[in-house]
Write a protein that holds these residues in place. Sequence first.
Motif, PDB file in Angstrom:
ATOM      1  N   THR A  56       3.691 -21.013  15.546  1.00  9.44           N
ATOM      2  CA  THR A  56       3.303 -22.418  15.710  1.00  9.44           C
ATOM      3  C   THR A  56       1.818 -22.481  16.065  1.00  9.44           C
ATOM      4  O   THR A  56       1.356 -21.711  16.913  1.00  9.44           O
ATOM      5  CB  THR A  56       4.110 -23.100  16.826  1.00  9.44           C
ATOM      6  OG1 THR A  56       5.510 -22.925  16.583  1.00  9.44           O
ATOM      7  CG2 THR A  56       3.795 -24.595  16.887  1.00  9.44           C
ATOM      8  N   VAL A  57       1.101 -23.399  15.419  1.00  9.16           N
ATOM      9  CA  VAL A  57      -0.332 -23.549  15.680  1.00  9.16           C
ATOM     10  C   VAL A  57      -0.633 -25.003  16.042  1.00  9.16           C
ATOM     11  O   VAL A  57      -0.284 -25.918  15.292  1.00  9.16           O
ATOM     12  CB  VAL A  57      -1.175 -23.143  14.458  1.00  9.16           C
ATOM     13  CG1 VAL A  57      -2.659 -23.417  14.723  1.00  9.16           C
ATOM     14  CG2 VAL A  57      -0.959 -21.677  14.108  1.00  9.16           C
ATOM     15  N   PHE A  58      -1.252 -25.191  17.210  1.00 13.19           N
ATOM     16  CA  PHE A  58      -1.836 -26.485  17.568  1.00 13.19           C
ATOM     17  C   PHE A  58      -3.303 -26.408  17.165  1.00 13.19           C
ATOM     18  O   PHE A  58      -4.064 -25.601  17.733  1.00 13.19           O
ATOM     19  CB  PHE A  58      -1.707 -26.747  19.069  1.00 13.19           C
ATOM     20  CG  PHE A  58      -0.335 -27.161  19.510  1.00 13.19           C
ATOM     21  CD1 PHE A  58      -0.034 -28.497  19.746  1.00 13.19           C
ATOM     22  CD2 PHE A  58       0.667 -26.215  19.693  1.00 13.19           C
ATOM     23  CE1 PHE A  58       1.233 -28.890  20.165  1.00 13.19           C
ATOM     24  CE2 PHE A  58       1.941 -26.589  20.110  1.00 13.19           C
ATOM     25  CZ  PHE A  58       2.219 -27.932  20.342  1.00 13.19           C
ATOM     26  N   THR A  78       3.525 -20.938   9.220  1.00 15.94           N
ATOM     27  CA  THR A  78       3.669 -21.408  10.591  1.00 15.94           C
ATOM     28  C   THR A  78       3.826 -22.918  10.638  1.00 15.94           C
ATOM     29  O   THR A  78       3.399 -23.633   9.730  1.00 15.94           O
ATOM     30  CB  THR A  78       2.434 -21.023  11.419  1.00 15.94           C
ATOM     31  OG1 THR A  78       1.281 -21.608  10.808  1.00 15.94           O
ATOM     32  CG2 THR A  78       2.256 -19.520  11.480  1.00 15.94           C
ATOM     33  N   ALA A  79       4.432 -23.392  11.714  1.00 16.27           N
ATOM     34  CA  ALA A  79       4.428 -24.831  11.979  1.00 16.27           C
ATOM     35  C   ALA A  79       3.037 -25.210  12.455  1.00 16.27           C
ATOM     36  O   ALA A  79       2.421 -24.478  13.226  1.00 16.27           O
ATOM     37  CB  ALA A  79       5.468 -25.174  13.041  1.00 16.27           C
ATOM     38  N   HIS A 101       2.862 -30.620  10.292  1.00 12.59           N
ATOM     39  CA  HIS A 101       4.245 -30.955  10.641  1.00 12.59           C
ATOM     40  C   HIS A 101       4.312 -31.926  11.816  1.00 12.59           C
ATOM     41  O   HIS A 101       5.368 -32.494  12.096  1.00 12.59           O
ATOM     42  CB  HIS A 101       5.017 -29.681  10.980  1.00 12.59           C
ATOM     43  CG  HIS A 101       5.046 -28.690   9.859  1.00 12.59           C
ATOM     44  ND1 HIS A 101       4.143 -27.647   9.757  1.00 12.59           N
ATOM     45  CD2 HIS A 101       5.852 -28.598   8.780  1.00 12.59           C
ATOM     46  CE1 HIS A 101       4.417 -26.943   8.673  1.00 12.59           C
ATOM     47  NE2 HIS A 101       5.441 -27.493   8.062  1.00 12.59           N
ATOM     48  N   GLY A 102       3.196 -32.091  12.517  1.00 13.57           N
ATOM     49  CA  GLY A 102       3.139 -33.014  13.639  1.00 13.57           C
ATOM     50  C   GLY A 102       1.693 -33.357  13.935  1.00 13.57           C
ATOM     51  O   GLY A 102       0.777 -32.650  13.503  1.00 13.57           O
ATOM     52  N   VAL A 103       1.464 -34.439  14.672  1.00 12.89           N
ATOM     53  CA  VAL A 103       0.113 -34.887  15.012  1.00 12.89           C
ATOM     54  C   VAL A 103       0.118 -35.395  16.449  1.00 12.89           C
ATOM     55  O   VAL A 103       1.018 -36.147  16.852  1.00 12.89           O
ATOM     56  CB  VAL A 103      -0.372 -36.025  14.079  1.00 12.89           C
ATOM     57  CG1 VAL A 103      -1.789 -36.459  14.469  1.00 12.89           C
ATOM     58  CG2 VAL A 103      -0.314 -35.606  12.621  1.00 12.89           C
ATOM     59  N   ALA A 120       7.822 -30.655  14.815  1.00 11.07           N
ATOM     60  CA  ALA A 120       7.050 -29.780  13.932  1.00 11.07           C
ATOM     61  C   ALA A 120       7.817 -28.496  13.623  1.00 11.07           C
ATOM     62  O   ALA A 120       7.873 -28.050  12.471  1.00 11.07           O
ATOM     63  CB  ALA A 120       5.705 -29.448  14.568  1.00 11.07           C
ATOM     64  N   ARG A 121       8.419 -27.906  14.639  1.00 12.79           N
ATOM     65  CA  ARG A 121       9.171 -26.665  14.407  1.00 12.79           C
ATOM     66  C   ARG A 121      10.411 -26.926  13.559  1.00 12.79           C
ATOM     67  O   ARG A 121      10.790 -26.109  12.720  1.00 12.79           O
ATOM     68  CB  ARG A 121       9.544 -26.026  15.750  1.00 12.79           C
ATOM     69  CG  ARG A 121       8.327 -25.414  16.446  1.00 12.79           C
ATOM     70  CD  ARG A 121       8.692 -24.836  17.799  1.00 12.79           C
ATOM     71  NE  ARG A 121       9.669 -23.749  17.694  1.00 12.79           N
ATOM     72  CZ  ARG A 121       9.365 -22.502  17.365  1.00 12.79           C
ATOM     73  NH1 ARG A 121       8.115 -22.175  17.063  1.00 12.79           N
ATOM     74  NH2 ARG A 121      10.291 -21.571  17.326  1.00 12.79           N
ATOM     75  N   TYR A 122      11.046 -28.081  13.769  1.00 13.63           N
ATOM     76  CA  TYR A 122      12.211 -28.420  12.945  1.00 13.63           C
ATOM     77  C   TYR A 122      11.802 -28.619  11.487  1.00 13.63           C
ATOM     78  O   TYR A 122      12.453 -28.110  10.572  1.00 13.63           O
ATOM     79  CB  TYR A 122      12.874 -29.686  13.474  1.00 13.63           C
ATOM     80  CG  TYR A 122      13.976 -30.189  12.544  1.00 13.63           C
ATOM     81  CD1 TYR A 122      15.232 -29.595  12.550  1.00 13.63           C
ATOM     82  CD2 TYR A 122      13.728 -31.220  11.638  1.00 13.63           C
ATOM     83  CE1 TYR A 122      16.232 -30.016  11.687  1.00 13.63           C
ATOM     84  CE2 TYR A 122      14.716 -31.646  10.769  1.00 13.63           C
ATOM     85  CZ  TYR A 122      15.966 -31.048  10.792  1.00 13.63           C
ATOM     86  OH  TYR A 122      16.931 -31.470   9.920  1.00 13.63           O
ATOM     87  N   ARG A 123      10.713 -29.361  11.276  1.00 13.97           N
ATOM     88  CA  ARG A 123      10.251 -29.623   9.908  1.00 13.97           C
ATOM     89  C   ARG A 123       9.875 -28.336   9.190  1.00 13.97           C
ATOM     90  O   ARG A 123      10.219 -28.128   8.027  1.00 13.97           O
ATOM     91  CB  ARG A 123       9.029 -30.541   9.930  1.00 13.97           C
ATOM     92  CG  ARG A 123       9.351 -32.027  10.033  1.00 13.97           C
ATOM     93  CD  ARG A 123       8.130 -32.838   9.643  1.00 13.97           C
ATOM     94  NE  ARG A 123       7.703 -32.544   8.287  1.00 13.97           N
ATOM     95  CZ  ARG A 123       6.482 -32.768   7.820  1.00 13.97           C
ATOM     96  NH1 ARG A 123       5.551 -33.276   8.606  1.00 13.97           N
ATOM     97  NH2 ARG A 123       6.178 -32.480   6.572  1.00 13.97           N
ATOM     98  N   GLN A 124       9.173 -27.440   9.901  1.00 11.10           N
ATOM     99  CA  GLN A 124       8.777 -26.180   9.282  1.00 11.10           C
ATOM    100  C   GLN A 124       9.994 -25.331   8.946  1.00 11.10           C
ATOM    101  O   GLN A 124      10.070 -24.712   7.878  1.00 11.10           O
ATOM    102  CB  GLN A 124       7.841 -25.416  10.227  1.00 11.10           C
ATOM    103  CG  GLN A 124       7.138 -24.222   9.584  1.00 11.10           C
ATOM    104  CD  GLN A 124       7.975 -22.969   9.609  1.00 11.10           C
ATOM    105  OE1 GLN A 124       8.868 -22.832  10.444  1.00 11.10           O
ATOM    106  NE2 GLN A 124       7.701 -22.043   8.710  1.00 11.10           N
ATOM    107  N   SER A 125      10.975 -25.313   9.850  1.00 11.30           N
ATOM    108  CA  SER A 125      12.203 -24.557   9.607  1.00 11.30           C
ATOM    109  C   SER A 125      12.960 -25.129   8.419  1.00 11.30           C
ATOM    110  O   SER A 125      13.490 -24.387   7.578  1.00 11.30           O
ATOM    111  CB  SER A 125      13.076 -24.577  10.865  1.00 11.30           C
ATOM    112  OG  SER A 125      14.310 -23.928  10.632  1.00 11.30           O
TER     113      SER A 125
END
Length: 208
Positions: A56-58, A78-79, A101-103, A120-125
């Motif tokens: 996951t990357v912010f 990665t998400a 995947h998120g903002v 974001a993690r759900y969308r990436q998965s």
Amino acid sequence: MAGPSRIVQDLRRARVLVVHPRDEDGNVLIAHLKRLGCEVRATWPLPPSLPPDIDTVFLHIEDVHVEHALEIIDLQQTAIIAIVTYESPTALQAIIDLNAHGVISKPLRPLGILTQFVLARYRQSYEKRLAGKVQKLEETLKSRRLVEKAVSALRVMNGLDEEAAYKLLRDQATSKRVPMATIAESIIAAQDTMKSLGLSIGAKNSLK
């Protein structure tokens, strides 16, 4: 469907990279992620490549080359959660290009980070599972086309009808314990080799 406890467990397994200047906003984000129990690393600017275990990357998208970000993030699937200061056309385009995947918006506050993190993690998965299904479908279609082509080749070479040619192909795959597509590729390659050498492949010229 994932229950509340499973969501929390997933976050605690997350390996996060925060790509953001080490200012007040960056410190707020890092501290909150650590409170959630996940492994957090921080860097600025965006490095040439991501650590191999990051999932996951912010990403603070200002002053970031989107093309470079896309290259290294897509490589690891990665998400990605975009961090924006202003909802400018440039920022919005970067979010779209990155397929974020998120903002989350600055100034950063703990409220909202968790929601975007989970989504974001759900969308990436979900995207990963969907891509896997598409790949399987493509492989199935490719195998089917190979089998059809090999059946056609066997009909020409051995004077068989379609059912008999298919049975011969299936029996060979069963006896050798390999997929039918593997046998089909060998038959097609043999046919192509004979054609390239100008040899007849008709059944009436087959060796008995």
